[in-house]
Motif scaffolding. Structure first.
Motif, short mmCIF file in Angstrom:
data_model
loop_
_atom_site.label_atom_id
_atom_site.label_comp_id
_atom_site.label_asym_id
_atom_site.label_seq_id
_atom_site.Cartn_x
_atom_site.Cartn_y
_atom_site.Cartn_z
N TYR A 1 -4.03 9.93 -5.36
CA TYR A 1 -5.06 10.10 -4.32
C TYR A 1 -5.82 11.39 -4.58
N THR B 1 6.21 1.71 -8.27
CA THR B 1 4.75 1.65 -8.19
C THR B 1 4.21 3.06 -8.30
N ASP C 1 -4.69 4.99 -4.39
CA ASP C 1 -4.73 4.02 -5.48
C ASP C 1 -3.30 3.75 -5.94
N ILE C 2 -2.98 2.48 -6.22
CA ILE C 2 -1.66 2.13 -6.75
C ILE C 2 -1.82 1.21 -7.95
N TRP D 1 0.82 -1.19 0.00
CA TRP D 1 0.00 0.00 0.00
C TRP D 1 0.86 1.25 0.00
N VAL D 2 0.24 2.33 -0.45
CA VAL D 2 0.74 3.69 -0.23
C VAL D 2 -0.40 4.43 0.44
N TRP E 1 1.26 5.86 -7.76
CA TRP E 1 0.14 6.04 -6.84
C TRP E 1 -0.53 7.39 -7.08
N ALA F 1 4.86 4.42 2.24
CA ALA F 1 4.72 3.17 1.50
C ALA F 1 5.05 1.97 2.38
#
Length: 350
Positions: free
Chosen positions: A304, A300, A289-290, A274-275, A302, A320
């Motif tokens: 938001y 990755t 969202d990633i 996740w981030v 990401w 992260a």
């Protein structure tokens, strides 16, 4: 399409990053915004890959890029090996070739810095050549030598991994002089200082040694730490020491319709779980969202959508977590790679 719906998805692949100094990183002449800012493009899904153009990819240099003659260039395998080997460039091309995405970052990249880039590389595995020469049991490290006299070391086991590559193409084109023509080594999970350009010799040695930057106090392992990098707030880049942003209430960049945040996250060898984003200096967190890149060695992406309701000054943080490591809130040791969280001050005007 309503603005709220339009802002739900952010980011179309484009752009890249350049470098400042330390250690051995020099500036590119170009700087392009990372993310599309037109609202009609925000409904695009996060792509699997976002590649940094070669001309905007940061440059890491120990000295001035050497002039290398392809006709006379050689890669030598020396030291504690059973059968020393000298390869010409045609030998590299004759070996099995493969493309792969990998994100490279300078160990001197400060928190929230721009000394990072992602490329599609092409090369051939190093391991078959090491098996061919027969590395002796008393060898404990490899010393990697470049045509610019740069040197660094890694344990034998680290170079005898199947994913270590001898690379000669970047984003579909031969390596440029600045990026290591004709050959550089790629060692996934390490900062750039462990991946010399203009590679000319791989020497098996019996006594551990430190390379040039390591002798200056930089990490001898140079393993990439898990970290997220915020790169853009409402169309404005937040790298290059620009950590304060003023947003009007209304207008194209106004905050009342929502504030878009975006960036990248990177880990040594594990997919990102996740981030998460905080808009109140770490008191509460929301998940961003990633995307899901095919390789854990590729950044990755990401994004938001923050929907504030009140004016004021806010502290934005991005953190992260990979399968094995959670990013530190504060990282005091900058010489092993800066993995602390960048705090961005955003003033929402009344």
């Amino acid at each position: 399409m309503k603005r709220r719906q339009a802002l739900k998805r952010l980011l179309q692949a484009s752009g890249g990053m350049v470098a400042t100094l330390l250690p051995g990183c020099v500036n590119s002449q170009h700087l392009r915004l990372l993310f599309a800012v037109e609202p009609q493009q925000f409904d695009q899904p996060l792509p699997e890959h976002r590649v940094t153009p070669v001309g905007e990819f940061y440059v890491q240099s120990y000295a001035s890029p050497p002039e290398v003659n392809l006709d006379t260039w050689q890669l030598q395998f020396t030291g504690l090996v059973d059968q020393p080997l000298t390869l010409k460039f045609t030998d590299i091309l004759a070996a099995p070739q493969a493309d792969f995405y990998l994100t490279m970052e300078c160990i001197g990249n400060r928190t929230g810095g721009k000394q990072i880039g992602n490329a599609l590389w092409m090369g051939t595995p190093l391991l078959p050549f090491l098996k061919q020469v027969g590395v002796q049991d008393k060898a404990v490290e490899f010393m990697l030598h470049g045509a610019d006299s740069y040197e660094t070391t890694l344990p034998v086991a680290d170079l005898m991994r199947s994913d270590v590559q001898l690379v000669h193409r970047m984003n579909g084109e031969p390596l440029t002089r600045s990026h290591g023509f004709p050959l550089r080594i790629i060692i996934p999970g390490r900062y750039g200082q462990k991946q010399p350009k203009w590679l000319t010799e791989i020497e098996a040695i019996a006594t551990p040694k430190k390379g040039y930057w390591e002798r200056q106090g930089w990490s001898n392992t140079a393993k990439i730490a898990t970290h997220a990098i915020a790169q853009k707030v409402q169309g404005e880049k937040v790298w290059n020491k620009n950590y304060h942003i003023d947003l009007p209430r209304m207008g194209e960049s106004g905050w009342q319709g929502g504030v878009t945040l975006a960036g990248v996250a990177i880990d040594q060898a594990q997919p990102m779980e996740w981030v998460r984003i905080s808009t109140d200096n770490g008191q509460t967190w929301m998940q961003a969202d990633i995307n899901q890149p095919s390789s854990p060695h590729e950044w990755t992406l990401w994004q938001y959508l923050w929907q504030p309701t009140q004016p004021g000054t806010y502290k934005l943080l991005a953190q992260a977590k990979s399968r094995t490591e959670t990013q530190k809130i504060i990282d005091k040791n900058g010489k092993d790679g800066s993995a602390g969280i960048l705090r961005i001050s955003v003033n929402l005007e009344p």
